[in-house]
Design a protein around this motif. Structure first.
Motif, mmCIF file in Angstrom:
data_model
loop_
_atom_site.group_PDB
_atom_site.id
_atom_site.type_symbol
_atom_site.label_atom_id
_atom_site.label_comp_id
_atom_site.label_asym_id
_atom_site.label_seq_id
_atom_site.Cartn_x
_atom_site.Cartn_y
_atom_site.Cartn_z
ATOM 1 N N ASP A 240 -8.019 5.994 -4.109
ATOM 2 C CA ASP A 240 -9.350 6.028 -3.454
ATOM 3 C C ASP A 240 -9.982 4.771 -3.169
ATOM 4 O O ASP A 240 -10.997 4.615 -2.687
ATOM 5 N N THR A 241 -9.353 3.522 -3.643
ATOM 6 C CA THR A 241 -9.965 2.210 -3.540
ATOM 7 C C THR A 241 -9.482 1.615 -2.170
ATOM 8 O O THR A 241 -8.161 1.414 -1.945
ATOM 9 N N SER A 242 -10.360 1.377 -1.300
ATOM 10 C CA SER A 242 -10.038 0.432 -0.153
ATOM 11 C C SER A 242 -9.227 -0.847 -0.261
ATOM 12 O O SER A 242 -9.495 -1.528 -1.160
ATOM 13 N N LEU A 243 -8.375 -1.072 0.393
ATOM 14 C CA LEU A 243 -7.603 -2.056 0.433
ATOM 15 C C LEU A 243 -8.567 -3.600 0.522
ATOM 16 O O LEU A 243 -8.520 -4.632 -0.139
ATOM 17 N N ALA A 244 -9.776 -3.636 1.280
ATOM 18 C CA ALA A 244 -10.617 -4.464 1.254
ATOM 19 C C ALA A 244 -11.268 -4.659 0.153
ATOM 20 O O ALA A 244 -11.383 -6.083 -0.264
ATOM 21 N N SER B 128 0.866 -1.159 -0.047
ATOM 22 C CA SER B 128 0.029 -0.044 -0.111
ATOM 23 C C SER B 128 0.673 1.280 -0.018
ATOM 24 O O SER B 128 1.823 1.270 0.565
ATOM 25 N N SER C 60 -2.587 0.811 -4.029
ATOM 26 C CA SER C 60 -2.298 -0.378 -3.262
ATOM 27 C C SER C 60 -2.484 -1.701 -4.532
ATOM 28 O O SER C 60 -2.983 -1.553 -5.618
#
Length: 142
Positions: A121-125, A95, A100
């Motif tokens: 802006d993309t979450s890791l999840a 990340s 990420s």
């Protein structure tokens, strides 16, 4: 002599995509995954020894270099996991403030690596879920 011939045959065979890899279907599936996940900017599939076999990217990237590095990074994570006495690593992440990356091993007839790159802006999840889903979707095509 027979042993030498077997070794030579294996050496020329190592790292080559399986003859059953359906490249057009694989590339179409990568397109489908990227279209369905606006947070993913790149998908890269490579052989277990780091050779690119398919990729989709919104950026200009060298898939050959990225394949080698991605596979090495995933292999290092798997090795570290074993050294720690843990089970095999399911995935490895990286990340940064600009995005990420998730690396997932795909075990088909041979081993492959799937690399998924997400926007900042993309979450890791979300990226992890999409990468694992993509790995499951492409496995039958490898």
């Amino acid at each position: 002599m027979a042993t030498l011939e077997k070794v030579r045959a294996k050496m020329t065979d190592v790292g080559q995509p399986s003859s059953s890899v359906d490249s057009p279907a694989l590339e179409a599936e990568l397109d489908t995954v990227i279209d369905a996940n606006s947070g993913i900017s790149m998908l890269l599939v490579s052989t277990g020894d780091g050779r690119a076999i398919a990729h989709r990217s919104q950026n200009k990237l060298d898939p050959r270099r990225l394949s080698a590095m991605s596979n090495s990074f995933l292999t290092l994570g798997e090795t570290l996991s074993r050294e720690l006495g843990l089970t095999t690593a399911d995935y490895v992440t990286m990340s940064t403030s600009q995005g990420s990356m998730v690396l997932v091993r795909v075990a088909a007839d041979r081993t492959y690596t799937l690399a998924a790159l997400g926007h900042a802006d993309t979450s890791l999840a979300i990226l992890l879920y999409a990468a694992r889903d993509a790995a499951a979707r492409i496995k039958p095509l490898l």
